[in-house]
Write a protein that holds these residues in place. Structure first.
Motif, PDB file in Angstrom:
ATOM      1  N   ASN A  29       0.832  -1.202   0.000  1.00  0.00           N
ATOM      2  CA  ASN A  29       0.000   0.000   0.000  1.00  0.00           C
ATOM      3  C   ASN A  29       0.869   1.256   0.000  1.00  0.00           C
ATOM      4  O   ASN A  29       2.056   1.201   0.342  1.00  0.00           O
ATOM      5  N   PHE A  30       0.251   2.365  -0.367  1.00  0.00           N
ATOM      6  CA  PHE A  30       0.903   3.668  -0.284  1.00  0.00           C
ATOM      7  C   PHE A  30      -0.115   4.696   0.185  1.00  0.00           C
ATOM      8  O   PHE A  30      -1.317   4.409   0.276  1.00  0.00           O
ATOM      9  N   ASP A  31       0.354   5.888   0.522  1.00  0.00           N
ATOM     10  CA  ASP A  31      -0.505   6.968   1.013  1.00  0.00           C
ATOM     11  C   ASP A  31      -0.529   8.114  -0.005  1.00  0.00           C
ATOM     12  O   ASP A  31       0.417   8.295  -0.784  1.00  0.00           O
ATOM     13  N   MET A  32      -1.586   8.886   0.046  1.00  0.00           N
ATOM     14  CA  MET A  32      -1.803   9.968  -0.910  1.00  0.00           C
ATOM     15  C   MET A  32      -2.105  11.239  -0.120  1.00  0.00           C
ATOM     16  O   MET A  32      -3.037  11.268   0.687  1.00  0.00           O
ATOM     17  N   VAL A  33      -1.317  12.294  -0.346  1.00  0.00           N
ATOM     18  CA  VAL A  33      -1.455  13.544   0.403  1.00  0.00           C
ATOM     19  C   VAL A  33      -1.893  14.644  -0.559  1.00  0.00           C
ATOM     20  O   VAL A  33      -1.265  14.838  -1.613  1.00  0.00           O
ATOM     21  N   PHE A  34      -2.968  15.351  -0.192  1.00  0.00           N
ATOM     22  CA  PHE A  34      -3.480  16.461  -1.002  1.00  0.00           C
ATOM     23  C   PHE A  34      -3.090  17.769  -0.330  1.00  0.00           C
ATOM     24  O   PHE A  34      -3.463  18.022   0.828  1.00  0.00           O
ATOM     25  N   ILE A  35      -2.345  18.608  -1.047  1.00  0.00           N
ATOM     26  CA  ILE A  35      -1.926  19.920  -0.552  1.00  0.00           C
ATOM     27  C   ILE A  35      -2.775  20.965  -1.271  1.00  0.00           C
ATOM     28  O   ILE A  35      -2.865  20.964  -2.505  1.00  0.00           O
ATOM     29  N   PHE A  36      -3.390  21.847  -0.506  1.00  0.00           N
ATOM     30  CA  PHE A  36      -4.325  22.820  -1.069  1.00  0.00           C
ATOM     31  C   PHE A  36      -3.607  24.110  -1.457  1.00  0.00           C
ATOM     32  O   PHE A  36      -2.516  24.415  -0.963  1.00  0.00           O
ATOM     33  N   LYS A  37      -4.262  24.864  -2.323  1.00  0.00           N
ATOM     34  CA  LYS A  37      -3.717  26.164  -2.724  1.00  0.00           C
ATOM     35  C   LYS A  37      -3.709  27.142  -1.551  1.00  0.00           C
ATOM     36  O   LYS A  37      -2.862  28.032  -1.506  1.00  0.00           O
ATOM     37  N   ASP A  38      -4.638  26.968  -0.640  1.00  0.00           N
ATOM     38  CA  ASP A  38      -4.625  27.726   0.604  1.00  0.00           C
ATOM     39  C   ASP A  38      -3.731  26.982   1.587  1.00  0.00           C
ATOM     40  O   ASP A  38      -4.134  25.980   2.179  1.00  0.00           O
ATOM     41  N   TYR A  39      -2.501  27.470   1.759  1.00  0.00           N
ATOM     42  CA  TYR A  39      -1.525  26.749   2.578  1.00  0.00           C
ATOM     43  C   TYR A  39      -1.889  26.754   4.062  1.00  0.00           C
ATOM     44  O   TYR A  39      -1.303  25.996   4.841  1.00  0.00           O
ATOM     45  N   ASN A  40      -2.806  27.609   4.471  1.00  0.00           N
ATOM     46  CA  ASN A  40      -3.252  27.596   5.863  1.00  0.00           C
ATOM     47  C   ASN A  40      -4.201  26.439   6.141  1.00  0.00           C
ATOM     48  O   ASN A  40      -4.483  26.139   7.296  1.00  0.00           O
ATOM     49  N   LYS A  41      -4.692  25.828   5.100  1.00  0.00           N
ATOM     50  CA  LYS A  41      -5.620  24.720   5.251  1.00  0.00           C
ATOM     51  C   LYS A  41      -4.855  23.427   5.490  1.00  0.00           C
ATOM     52  O   LYS A  41      -3.819  23.184   4.867  1.00  0.00           O
ATOM     53  N   LYS A  42      -5.345  22.627   6.384  1.00  0.00           N
ATOM     54  CA  LYS A  42      -4.679  21.372   6.732  1.00  0.00           C
ATOM     55  C   LYS A  42      -4.711  20.412   5.545  1.00  0.00           C
ATOM     56  O   LYS A  42      -5.713  20.308   4.836  1.00  0.00           O
ATOM     57  N   VAL A  43      -3.581  19.720   5.319  1.00  0.00           N
ATOM     58  CA  VAL A  43      -3.525  18.775   4.198  1.00  0.00           C
ATOM     59  C   VAL A  43      -4.458  17.601   4.487  1.00  0.00           C
ATOM     60  O   VAL A  43      -4.739  17.267   5.634  1.00  0.00           O
ATOM     61  N   VAL A  44      -4.922  16.959   3.427  1.00  0.00           N
ATOM     62  CA  VAL A  44      -5.800  15.801   3.530  1.00  0.00           C
ATOM     63  C   VAL A  44      -5.026  14.575   3.078  1.00  0.00           C
ATOM     64  O   VAL A  44      -4.340  14.611   2.046  1.00  0.00           O
ATOM     65  N   MET A  45      -5.151  13.493   3.838  1.00  0.00           N
ATOM     66  CA  MET A  45      -4.399  12.283   3.525  1.00  0.00           C
ATOM     67  C   MET A  45      -5.348  11.103   3.360  1.00  0.00           C
ATOM     68  O   MET A  45      -6.290  10.924   4.144  1.00  0.00           O
ATOM     69  N   ILE A  46      -5.114  10.327   2.324  1.00  0.00           N
ATOM     70  CA  ILE A  46      -5.816   9.060   2.099  1.00  0.00           C
ATOM     71  C   ILE A  46      -4.777   7.956   2.224  1.00  0.00           C
ATOM     72  O   ILE A  46      -3.781   7.954   1.492  1.00  0.00           O
ATOM     73  N   THR A  47      -4.986   7.036   3.126  1.00  0.00           N
ATOM     74  CA  THR A  47      -3.999   5.998   3.416  1.00  0.00           C
ATOM     75  C   THR A  47      -4.452   4.647   2.866  1.00  0.00           C
ATOM     76  O   THR A  47      -5.607   4.465   2.470  1.00  0.00           O
ATOM     77  N   SER A  48      -3.494   3.710   2.871  1.00  0.00           N
ATOM     78  CA  SER A  48      -3.756   2.293   2.539  1.00  0.00           C
ATOM     79  C   SER A  48      -4.363   2.124   1.154  1.00  0.00           C
ATOM     80  O   SER A  48      -5.354   1.414   0.969  1.00  0.00           O
ATOM     81  N   ILE A  49      -3.795   2.796   0.160  1.00  0.00           N
ATOM     82  CA  ILE A  49      -4.238   2.619  -1.229  1.00  0.00           C
ATOM     83  C   ILE A  49      -3.427   1.479  -1.845  1.00  0.00           C
ATOM     84  O   ILE A  49      -2.194   1.469  -1.730  1.00  0.00           O
ATOM     85  N   PRO A  50      -4.066   0.499  -2.474  1.00  0.00           N
ATOM     86  CA  PRO A  50      -3.310  -0.612  -3.075  1.00  0.00           C
ATOM     87  C   PRO A  50      -2.308  -0.125  -4.112  1.00  0.00           C
ATOM     88  O   PRO A  50      -2.607   0.778  -4.908  1.00  0.00           O
ATOM     89  N   MET A  51      -1.118  -0.745  -4.104  1.00  0.00           N
ATOM     90  CA  MET A  51      -0.036  -0.322  -4.988  1.00  0.00           C
ATOM     91  C   MET A  51      -0.389  -0.527  -6.460  1.00  0.00           C
ATOM     92  O   MET A  51       0.072   0.231  -7.324  1.00  0.00           O
ATOM     93  N   ASN A  52      -1.228  -1.520  -6.761  1.00  0.00           N
ATOM     94  CA  ASN A  52      -1.549  -1.793  -8.174  1.00  0.00           C
ATOM     95  C   ASN A  52      -2.453  -0.728  -8.791  1.00  0.00           C
ATOM     96  O   ASN A  52      -2.726  -0.755  -9.995  1.00  0.00           O
ATOM     97  N   GLN A  53      -2.943   0.220  -7.998  1.00  0.00           N
ATOM     98  CA  GLN A  53      -3.790   1.292  -8.533  1.00  0.00           C
ATOM     99  C   GLN A  53      -3.031   2.605  -8.695  1.00  0.00           C
ATOM    100  O   GLN A  53      -3.637   3.627  -9.003  1.00  0.00           O
ATOM    101  N   LEU A  54      -1.705   2.587  -8.495  1.00  0.00           N
ATOM    102  CA  LEU A  54      -0.905   3.804  -8.570  1.00  0.00           C
ATOM    103  C   LEU A  54      -0.919   4.402  -9.976  1.00  0.00           C
ATOM    104  O   LEU A  54      -1.142   5.605 -10.157  1.00  0.00           O
ATOM    105  N   ASP A  55      -0.695   3.555 -10.986  1.00  0.00           N
ATOM    106  CA  ASP A  55      -0.658   4.072 -12.365  1.00  0.00           C
ATOM    107  C   ASP A  55      -2.002   4.650 -12.789  1.00  0.00           C
ATOM    108  O   ASP A  55      -2.066   5.662 -13.494  1.00  0.00           O
ATOM    109  N   GLN A  56      -3.079   4.003 -12.356  1.00  0.00           N
ATOM    110  CA  GLN A  56      -4.417   4.488 -12.700  1.00  0.00           C
ATOM    111  C   GLN A  56      -4.654   5.877 -12.097  1.00  0.00           C
ATOM    112  O   GLN A  56      -5.189   6.778 -12.766  1.00  0.00           O
ATOM    113  N   ILE A  57      -4.221   6.067 -10.861  1.00  0.00           N
ATOM    114  CA  ILE A  57      -4.405   7.357 -10.195  1.00  0.00           C
ATOM    115  C   ILE A  57      -3.544   8.422 -10.859  1.00  0.00           C
ATOM    116  O   ILE A  57      -3.970   9.564 -11.058  1.00  0.00           O
ATOM    117  N   LYS A  58      -2.315   8.044 -11.218  1.00  0.00           N
ATOM    118  CA  LYS A  58      -1.434   9.000 -11.897  1.00  0.00           C
ATOM    119  C   LYS A  58      -2.047   9.473 -13.212  1.00  0.00           C
ATOM    120  O   LYS A  58      -2.013  10.662 -13.541  1.00  0.00           O
TER     121      LYS A  58
END
Length: 1042
Positions: A861-890
């Motif tokens: 698995n891997f984790d995915m971190v979303f950084i917002f344009k508003d840097y004061n906003k807390k980042v959002v993280m999605i964890t435990s994503i299967p590795m075989n879906q990495l290319d699809q997400i990219k």
């Protein structure tokens, strides 16, 4: 006859007289207006019947209505007069004219009623000029006798059509609702019946005549799929549907469908239905395999219609509107000007076509807000040079809709059937060409089957496939590099532009129990007796300290406890004070800050009172402590709840008021549940769309208002592959629901249950399962259709300002956004999971960068971190994503133009974001977000360069062959030497072991165990140790029998 709506009649008769008495137009100034009807007429659209339907809601035959100066005279048979007399009881306004009823007896030979009516006309104003409708002809003796009497009286007759048209042109709310309903029915019949019929005919290559299709449209209103049973009595067709194809086109509504077969080329469809006597109309052009020039002409015609609808506003003169559109066509496509229709539509209402409000170059009347028009624009006598037959060479294009004129914005379209090229174009695949290509493909495969046996060909195929994948990855990487450069530049400019004086934090006012000492309730018995007193009005506890009542606000109290020890009761109160960490700052004064820290603060105070009641006392002294403990606890709880509500309401944006629509045909969904719920027990309710928002009302009476302008994302989750179906609203600003501040709210209903009955093993059980599955499929289909119908109506009501997004399940991936694993699905503008709670909705426009953490081949698995344009906003993280879906997400992120990076390690994101905010210039001077770029990218770039260099080198087969031969000879010599050495020594271990049987292996293991046991017995050990396996064979050995 039905009951007469007296309120509507009074409003409209007043409107009639107000306009007539104030008009300045010469052709509308007259002494009286005579509206006379007979038995039958040649047409269903007459001014005389229109004004009857407008006033009474029904058509009344053999009746005369005389609109005089201050009097309305009705001449009819006794039965009809009895119906018309209903208006007398409803006359409550002094501004309304008086009514007079003249009964027409059938057996009356002298026709005295005509003489009486003529005399009344002569007394109206000057009694000379009367308004009539000279072009309208009715059958029957009454109509003929009336016209004969008017001619004998010598009145100056003038056409009153213009006057009646102007009065009936602007529609009230009831009329507009009828036009909307008629348009909905017209739209449904075209989209779900006629269009599908034409597509099925083309698909099956059937021969069906135009007239047959037209008859089918007329019969469709009897089908409950298109017209509800309750509305069938109120719906009728405006004119026989016009279906034209095969080169014979007439872009007029007086045309008819001929008996020729439908030609699979350009097909023009025009139809309209009436609801409660109000008309609607739609015109669409379907094209089968259109040439490129035809598509361009259609797209341009569509742009002209859009410009026409956008320009049709309050106060616009119709001839100016016509000239504007024609001038636009002359500027853009001068070759099409002569092909345009002579007019661009007309007023529509009770009459289908109002000639006094024709959109043409000769009509100077102005459009007014509330009018409804049938706008239609077409191109005739066009030539298709790429036509396959003679019938397809000549074609025409025609588009029309029913619209409402607005005050300061574009007209509202009532017929919402889609008309873009992709919606009206029917593209058929050439089966012969497909078969031919398949044959060539099969021949090619047979031919290549021999060549594929060789190693060189297989290598070439694999190399070409790898090269294609590499090119795709290379293009994606290049796009990401461009996004990275743009990202740093835009982020730098945005942060520097935002840099300025820091915003001041809101300082909360210090809480004072009392403004001055005079406000203390000294008269209370408890205070006078120096007991503890709880003042709920001021949220204050008054404690006796050194013989003086001292007030303490409830916010200063940390906690309290009560205990009984022997004959005494103890009450201990702990207060907030400097130097102690405050868990809940909202309960402390000034949000946990102490401005005067040099003052003396009470940390705790304890009171003791005896439980023994002495003689003469009503109660024991400890009673005061027990009551004070209870009252303080209750007051502290109420204060905390109040503080929590105030904190929830902070930052709330004041919403507009919901404008309720009392129309019974509002889009509505029943039996829906709401999430989040304010109660533990679910209660169904109804979601209804009104003028400017939604209103959800539960059976308990709870209400939720959601305004259209506060909806950021409207999401529709169908029940395919789900056990619930829902509509979800992600809001721009939070709203209060119950006592909670929410930004996401959804309305859902359950479709099925995830239950498996393990006891069903009989044939009867299987049959029951099949029936249950079939009923569930039908229910899913019905629910999907009901929700889709609701969504289409809402989108039409809001003129597509609210558009519902549907998730793309094929692009979904599994991950953990909150606490549990969920399926995350992209939509056109966000990433969502709305079936699990709490819902997850992430707007793509707000995302600056996506970073993948823990990306490694040896991890699942891997984790995915979303950084917002508003840097004061807390980042959002999605964890435990299967590795075989990495290319699809990219691939998905790349298609959305979102920059992504990846790396092995996890970062401390709050610290990183704080560093960036503190010094944005230094961050971007050092490369900005480039620090997230993995080293593997640079290595891959170097490898790519090396590969490209090798590919550029010339290939010399002689050198490579010599080198390969030399290497093979050296390898052979080394292998010979090794073989000779192995022969001189013992045999190869692998060969020896591979030759042993299971019995030999067991015997070997038994001997090994005996040796270990003998060693252990010599040492006198009590416990037997496990033998260390010297080879893999011992791990499967059996213990020897004793």
């Amino acid at each position: 006859m039905p009951d007469l709506d007296k309120e509507t009649f009074n409003k409209r008769i007043k409107r009639f007289y107000t306009y007539w008495q104030n008009t300045k137009k010469d052709n509308e100034i007259m002494d009286a207006v005579c509206v006379v009807t007979g038995t039958d007429s040649d047409s269903s659209y007459y001014k005389a019947t229109a004004i009857q339907q407008w006033l009474f809601g029904v058509e009344i035959t053999d009746t005369a209505i005389l609109f005089l100066d201050k009097l309305v005279v009705f001449v009819a048979s006794p039965k009809k007069i009895q119906f018309l007399k209903q208006i007398e009881s409803g006359k409550e306004n002094d501004h309304l004219p008086r009514f007079k009823f003249i009964i027409r007896e059938k057996n009356e030979s002298d026709k005295s009623f005509l003489t009486e009516a003529i005399e009344l006309i002569k007394k109206s104003k000057e009694g000379k000029k009367i308004g009539v409708f000279p072009k309208e002809k009715f059958d029957g003796d009454f109509f003929k006798d009336w016209n004969k009497s008017l001619d004998q009286a010598g009145f100056d007759k003038t056409d009153a059509s213009g006057l009646v048209s102007s009065i009936l042109a602007i529609k009230d709310e009831l009329e507009l609702n009828s036009v909307k309903k008629a348009s909905e029915i017209t739209n449904k019949v075209f989209s779900k019946y006629l269009k599908e019929q034409i597509i099925n005919i083309i698909d099956g290559e059937k021969k069906v005549k135009h007239a047959k299709l037209s008859e089918g449209v007329e019969q469709a209103i009897n089908d409950s799929r298109y017209v509800s049973t309750s509305d069938k009595q109120l719906v009728e067709i405006c004119y026989p549907a016009i279906i034209q194809s095969g080169g014979n086109y007439s872009l007029k509504f007086s045309a008819s469908s001929d008996k020729n077969n439908l030609h699979f080329g350009t097909i023009i469809c025009a139809l309209g239905f009436r609801y409660k006597n109000y008309c609607s109309n739609i015109v669409r052009t379907l094209m089968v395999d259109p040439a490129e020039q035809m598509q361009q002409n259609y797209k341009y015609l569509l742009s002209l219609e859009e410009a026409l609808i956008d320009s049709l506003r309050d106060g616009v003169k119709l001839n100016d509107l016509y000239d504007k559109i024609k001038q636009k066509c002359h500027t853009d496509r001068s070759d099409l000007v002569d092909k345009l229709t002579p007019n661009f539509g007309f007023l529509i209402g009770i009459e289908f076509r109002e000639a006094n409000f024709l959109i043409s170059n000769k009509n100077s009347n102005s459009a007014k807000a509330g009018m409804t028009f049938q706008v239609s624009i077409g191109l005739a006598d066009l030539v298709n040079a790429e036509a396959k037959d003679e019938h397809g060479k000549k074609y025409a294009l025609f588009i029309g809709d029913t619209v409402q004129v607005n005050k300061d914005e574009a007209a509202t379209v009532f017929t919402q059937s889609k008309k873009k090229m992709e919606n009206v174009g029917i593209f058929i695949k050439d089966e012969e060409a497909d078969d031919q290509s398949e044959e060539e493909k099969s021949k090619g495969e047979k031919k290549e089957s021999v060549d594929l046996l060789s190693r060189a060909t297989r290598g070439a195929l694999l190399q070409s496939k790898t090269r294609a994948d590499t090119n795709q990855e290379h293009a994606r990487r290049e796009h990401q590099r461009e996004l990275g450069k743009r990202l740093n530049e835009e982020a730098r400019e945005r942060l520097l532009a935002q840099k300025g004086p820091a915003t001041k934090e809101k300082v909360r006012k210090a809480i004072n129990a009392y403004r001055n000492a005079a406000q203390l309730p000294y008269k209370q018995t408890e205070i006078q007796e120096l007991k503890i007193y709880v003042d709920k009005g001021h949220e204050t506890i008054i404690l006796p300290v050194f013989g003086a009542p001292s007030p303490f606000h409830i916010s200063t109290l940390k906690n309290l406890s009560s205990s009984v020890e022997g004959d005494f009761t103890y009450l201990r109160l702990n207060f907030f004070h400097p130097g102690v960490t405050i868990n809940k700052p909202s309960t402390a004064p000034s949000e946990g800050t102490y401005p005067n820290q040099d003052c003396v603060y009470i940390k705790e105070i304890t009171y003791r009172a005896t439980n023994i009641k002495e003689a003469g006392e009503i109660s024991a002294p400890s009673t005061n402590l027990g009551l004070a403990f209870k009252y303080i606890k209750d007051m502290q709880k109420e204060f905390k709840e109040k503080e929590h509500e105030e904190k929830e309401k902070e930052g709330m944006v004041k919403q507009d008021s919901l404008v309720l629509s009392h129309n019974k045909n509002n889009p509505k969904l029943k039996d829906l549940y709401v999430r989040p719920s304010t109660t533990q027990k679910r209660t169904p309710g109804t979601l209804e769309a009104h003028t400017n928002g939604f209103l959800y009302t539960s059976l308990r009476g709870e209400k939720v208002e959601i305004l259209f302008n506060n909806i950021k994302h409207a999401i529709f989750q169908p029940c395919d592959h789900e056990i619930i179906i829902l509509v979800h609203f992600h809001l721009k600003h939070a709203i209060m629901y119950g006592k909670k501040k929410i930004i996401d709210i959804q309305f859902y209903t359950e479709v099925g249950e995830v239950i498996t009955d393990l006891g069903k093993h009989t044939k009867g059980g299987d049959r029951d399962d099949l029936i249950a599955e079939q009923s569930e499929r039908e229910m899913r289909k019905k629910l999907n259709m009901a929700f889709k119908s609701f969504i289409e109506k809402v989108e039409g009501l809001t003129n597509h300002h609210i558009q519902f997004e549907k998730p793309f399940r094929d692009l979904g991936f599994n991950g953990t956004p909150n606490r549990s694993m969920a399926l995350l699905q992209p939509t056109s503008s966000c990433l969502i999971n709305v079936t699990e709670q709490p819902p997850f909705v992430l707007t793509l426009e707000q995302i600056e960068l996506v970073h993948f953490e823990r990306v490694s081949f040896h991890l699942k698995n891997f984790d995915m971190v979303f950084i917002f344009k508003d840097y004061n906003k807390k980042v959002v993280m999605i964890t435990s994503i299967p590795m075989n879906q990495l290319d699809q997400i990219k691939e998905w992120l790349n298609s959305c133009d979102i920059k992504y990076t990846e790396g092995l390690q996890s970062f401390n994101w709050p610290k990183i974001m704080k560093t960036i905010i503190d010094d944005p210039e230094g961050f971007f001077d050092q490369g900005g977000w480039n620090f997230l770029e993995s080293e593997s990218d640079e290595e891959e770039k170097e490898v790519d360069d090396d590969i490209s260099d090798e590919e550029d080198d010339p290939y010399d087969p002689s050198e490579s062959d010599d080198e390969s031969e030399a290497e093979s000879e050296s390898e052979l010599s080394e292998s010979d030497e090794s073989e000779s050495e192995s022969e001189s020594g013992s045999a190869s271990g692998s060969d020896a072991e591979s030759g042993k049987s299971w019995s030999e292996l067991e015997e070997e293991a038994r001997r090994h165990d005996l040796e270990i046991e003998s060693d252990h017995s010599d040492r006198d050990t009590k416990k037997r140790k496990k033998p260390m396996p010297s080879s893999k064979v011992t791990s499967s050995a059996k213990k020897p029998r004793k």
